[in-house]
Scaffold this motif. Structure first.
Motif, mmCIF file in Angstrom:
data_model
loop_
_atom_site.group_PDB
_atom_site.id
_atom_site.type_symbol
_atom_site.label_atom_id
_atom_site.label_comp_id
_atom_site.label_asym_id
_atom_site.label_seq_id
_atom_site.Cartn_x
_atom_site.Cartn_y
_atom_site.Cartn_z
ATOM 1 N N ASP A 168 0.837 -1.200 0.000
ATOM 2 C CA ASP A 168 0.000 0.000 0.000
ATOM 3 C C ASP A 168 0.876 1.256 0.000
ATOM 4 O OD1 ASP A 168 -1.817 2.016 0.383
ATOM 5 O OD2 ASP A 168 -2.627 1.243 2.277
ATOM 6 N N PRO A 169 0.832 2.081 -1.069
ATOM 7 C CA PRO A 169 1.609 3.313 -1.082
ATOM 8 C C PRO A 169 0.906 4.473 -0.378
ATOM 9 C CG PRO A 169 0.510 3.049 -3.179
ATOM 10 C CD PRO A 169 0.153 1.839 -2.359
ATOM 11 N N VAL A 170 -0.329 4.263 0.062
ATOM 12 C CA VAL A 170 -1.100 5.310 0.740
ATOM 13 C C VAL A 170 -0.816 5.289 2.236
ATOM 14 C CG1 VAL A 170 -3.413 6.210 1.213
ATOM 15 C CG2 VAL A 170 -2.899 5.182 -1.019
ATOM 16 N N ALA A 171 -1.007 4.137 2.858
ATOM 17 C CA ALA A 171 -0.724 3.963 4.287
ATOM 18 C C ALA A 171 0.592 3.192 4.408
ATOM 19 C CB ALA A 171 -1.862 3.223 4.970
ATOM 20 N N ALA A 206 2.237 3.515 17.657
ATOM 21 C CA ALA A 206 2.975 4.049 18.799
ATOM 22 C C ALA A 206 2.210 5.179 19.482
ATOM 23 C CB ALA A 206 4.347 4.537 18.340
ATOM 24 N N ALA A 207 1.417 5.930 18.713
ATOM 25 C CA ALA A 207 0.642 7.029 19.280
ATOM 26 C C ALA A 207 -0.492 6.531 20.152
ATOM 27 C CB ALA A 207 0.087 7.922 18.166
ATOM 28 N N ALA A 208 -1.016 5.349 19.842
ATOM 29 C CA ALA A 208 -2.108 4.785 20.629
ATOM 30 C C ALA A 208 -1.589 4.309 21.985
ATOM 31 C CB ALA A 208 -2.755 3.625 19.881
ATOM 32 N N ARG A 209 -2.447 4.318 22.969
ATOM 33 C CA ARG A 209 -2.044 3.851 24.297
ATOM 34 C C ARG A 209 -1.762 2.360 24.296
ATOM 35 N NH1 ARG A 209 -6.482 6.901 28.221
ATOM 36 N NH2 ARG A 209 -6.467 8.902 27.102
ATOM 37 N N ASN A 210 -2.502 1.617 23.475
ATOM 38 C CA ASN A 210 -2.331 0.161 23.383
ATOM 39 C C ASN A 210 -2.456 -0.205 21.912
ATOM 40 O OD1 ASN A 210 -2.252 -2.597 23.654
ATOM 41 N ND2 ASN A 210 -4.195 -2.763 24.757
ATOM 42 N N GLY A 211 -1.369 0.006 21.144
ATOM 43 C CA GLY A 211 -1.434 -0.161 19.704
ATOM 44 C C GLY A 211 -0.587 -1.301 19.186
ATOM 45 N N ALA A 212 -1.024 -1.872 18.070
ATOM 46 C CA ALA A 212 -0.275 -2.909 17.361
ATOM 47 C C ALA A 212 -0.368 -2.625 15.876
ATOM 48 C CB ALA A 212 -0.838 -4.305 17.672
ATOM 49 N N VAL A 213 0.607 -3.090 15.116
ATOM 50 C CA VAL A 213 0.592 -2.916 13.676
ATOM 51 C C VAL A 213 0.781 -4.264 13.002
ATOM 52 C CG1 VAL A 213 3.075 -2.413 13.547
ATOM 53 C CG2 VAL A 213 1.559 -1.613 11.727
ATOM 54 N N ALA A 214 0.091 -4.476 11.899
ATOM 55 C CA ALA A 214 0.206 -5.730 11.162
ATOM 56 C C ALA A 214 0.069 -5.441 9.673
ATOM 57 C CB ALA A 214 -0.853 -6.737 11.606
ATOM 58 N N GLU A 215 0.613 -6.351 8.852
ATOM 59 C CA GLU A 215 0.551 -6.223 7.397
ATOM 60 C C GLU A 215 -0.068 -7.467 6.783
ATOM 61 O OE1 GLU A 215 4.804 -5.444 6.562
ATOM 62 O OE2 GLU A 215 4.082 -3.550 5.716
ATOM 63 N N VAL A 216 -0.793 -7.249 5.689
ATOM 64 C CA VAL A 216 -1.302 -8.349 4.873
ATOM 65 C C VAL A 216 -0.399 -8.437 3.647
ATOM 66 C CG1 VAL A 216 -3.260 -9.227 3.561
ATOM 67 C CG2 VAL A 216 -3.654 -7.979 5.695
ATOM 68 N N ALA A 217 0.341 -9.525 3.556
ATOM 69 C CA ALA A 217 1.397 -9.654 2.545
ATOM 70 C C ALA A 217 0.832 -9.578 1.131
ATOM 71 C CB ALA A 217 2.136 -10.972 2.739
ATOM 72 N N GLY A 218 1.562 -8.863 0.260
ATOM 73 C CA GLY A 218 1.260 -8.851 -1.160
ATOM 74 C C GLY A 218 0.058 -8.048 -1.580
ATOM 75 N N GLN A 219 -0.516 -7.252 -0.677
ATOM 76 C CA GLN A 219 -1.767 -6.549 -0.981
ATOM 77 C C GLN A 219 -1.579 -5.045 -0.933
ATOM 78 O OE1 GLN A 219 -4.480 -8.379 -1.938
ATOM 79 N NE2 GLN A 219 -3.065 -10.106 -1.721
ATOM 80 N N GLY A 220 -2.518 -4.327 -1.582
ATOM 81 C CA GLY A 220 -2.492 -2.883 -1.627
ATOM 82 C C GLY A 220 -3.452 -2.259 -0.644
ATOM 83 N N HIS A 221 -3.921 -1.069 -0.996
ATOM 84 C CA HIS A 221 -4.748 -0.280 -0.086
ATOM 85 C C HIS A 221 -6.099 -0.923 0.188
ATOM 86 C CE1 HIS A 221 -5.720 3.366 2.048
ATOM 87 N NE2 HIS A 221 -6.739 3.663 1.255
ATOM 88 N N VAL A 222 -6.625 -1.667 -0.773
ATOM 89 C CA VAL A 222 -7.975 -2.238 -0.642
ATOM 90 C C VAL A 222 -7.879 -3.735 -0.324
ATOM 91 C CG1 VAL A 222 -10.289 -2.235 -1.689
ATOM 92 C CG2 VAL A 222 -8.652 -0.513 -2.362
ATOM 93 N N PHE A 223 -6.975 -4.068 0.569
ATOM 94 C CA PHE A 223 -6.721 -5.479 0.896
ATOM 95 C C PHE A 223 -7.932 -6.160 1.505
ATOM 96 C CE2 PHE A 223 -5.578 -3.090 4.676
ATOM 97 C CZ PHE A 223 -6.186 -3.810 5.697
ATOM 98 N N GLN A 224 -8.846 -5.406 2.125
ATOM 99 C CA GLN A 224 -10.021 -6.032 2.725
ATOM 100 C C GLN A 224 -10.935 -6.621 1.655
ATOM 101 O OE1 GLN A 224 -9.681 -2.772 2.476
ATOM 102 N NE2 GLN A 224 -11.586 -1.988 1.639
ATOM 103 N N HIS A 225 -10.776 -6.184 0.409
ATOM 104 C CA HIS A 225 -11.519 -6.768 -0.709
ATOM 105 C C HIS A 225 -10.705 -7.855 -1.397
ATOM 106 C CE1 HIS A 225 -14.276 -6.949 -4.154
ATOM 107 N NE2 HIS A 225 -13.194 -6.967 -4.924
ATOM 108 N N THR A 226 -9.429 -7.596 -1.656
ATOM 109 C CA THR A 226 -8.620 -8.532 -2.431
ATOM 110 C C THR A 226 -8.107 -9.700 -1.604
ATOM 111 O OG1 THR A 226 -6.697 -7.100 -2.045
ATOM 112 C CG2 THR A 226 -7.910 -6.782 -4.100
ATOM 113 N N ALA A 227 -8.074 -9.568 -0.283
ATOM 114 C CA ALA A 227 -7.638 -10.656 0.605
ATOM 115 C C ALA A 227 -8.521 -10.671 1.845
ATOM 116 C CB ALA A 227 -6.168 -10.490 0.981
ATOM 117 N N ALA A 228 -9.821 -10.773 1.614
ATOM 118 C CA ALA A 228 -10.785 -10.630 2.706
ATOM 119 C C ALA A 228 -10.620 -11.697 3.781
ATOM 120 C CB ALA A 228 -12.206 -10.683 2.149
#
Length: 261
Positions: free
Chosen positions: A205-208, A218-240
């Motif tokens: 994703d070049p947007v986020a 890091a800004a969140a009080r209790n935050g985590a970050v994760a990636e969906v491999a091989g997908q772009g900005h609309v990964f919730q559609h292409t890798a639902a």
């Protein structure tokens, strides 16, 4: 790809469409619940695959927010807090109890505002492809990133849904809400969220971009970050399926969640 059973909802003088999939929990009581919020210009349609995946084990609610997806145009520019208030009002009439709010792109801003407005109802927050990267806070740079995403990271089907919805929303309302999206102070607002926060992005994703998503976690009080491999900005559609698994796994155990999906 449209969900069936959409119905008009009204809250605070604003009008939208709600798509609900709910069922009884084994042994009685309510199932966990997710509220899915789309971004600027689009509708529930690019969230429908994720909706169906999450609905296997939870109640799921998706919206066409005021001004988008063929819903009536509001009489004034809406702030992120206005969209959040609309969603919370509609949900108060729809379902008692708590839920996880899941926002994509500009919808991530609405999700943060919902968490701030209703900490007793929103138990956790998922920010998918959140905007706007503070290092690229200009319309031309955002447009260039979206163009790269559409050309190199998305499927033809995803692009068809997104651009058809842009056409339905129309340039006037899109441009009315664009300054709201661009000006939203995501990091500052996110710092006030007490609930657990998952920042989830497509690895292509070049947007986020990853540095931005790490900053938000890091800004969140209790935050985590994760990636969906091989997908772009609309990964919730292409890798639902992968996206739904990442979200539900984190909701079940946010403190032990890994950094990739």
């Amino acid at each position: 790809m449209t969900l069936s059973g959409g119905r008009a909802v009204e809250s605070g003088g604003l009008h939208g469409t709600l798509y609900a999939t709910a069922g009884p929990q084994a042994g009685g009581g309510q199932r966990p619940a997710y509220v899915l919020l789309h971004g600027i210009g689009v509708s529930h349609r690019y969230l429908s695959r994720l909706h169906r995946e999450l609905a296997r084990d939870a109640d799921v609610y998706s919206f066409d927010l005021p001004g988008f997806g063929g819903t009536p145009r509001p009489p004034r520019q809406l702030q992120a807090a206005d969209y959040a208030a609309f969603v919370l009002g509609a949900m108060a009439a729809e379902r008692p109890g708590t839920f996880v709010v899941v926002g994509h792109s500009m919808g991530s801003q609405f999700a943060v505002e919902a968490a701030l407005q209703a900490p007793d109802r929103v138990t956790a927050v998922v920010l998918m492809g959140p905007v706007v990267d503070a290092a690229r806070r200009s319309v031309p740079r955002q447009a260039a990133a979206l163009t790269r995403d559409a050309m190199f990271s998305e499927s033809p089907g995803a692009n068809s849904i997104v651009f058809t919805d842009y056409f339905r929303a129309g340039p006037r309302w899109y441009l009315t809400e664009l300054p709201v999206m661009m000006a939203y102070a995501m990091e500052d607002r996110l710092a006030g969220v007490a609930q657990p926060v998952l920042v989830l992005r497509g690895a292509r994703d070049p947007v986020a971009r990853l540095p931005w998503c790490r900053r938000l976690a890091a800004a969140a009080r209790n935050g985590a970050v994760a990636e969906v491999a091989g997908q772009g900005h609309v990964f919730q559609h292409t890798a639902a399926g992968v996206a739904a698994a990442a979200i539900s796994s984190w909701v079940r155990a946010p403190d032990g969640f890994g950094v990739t999906a």
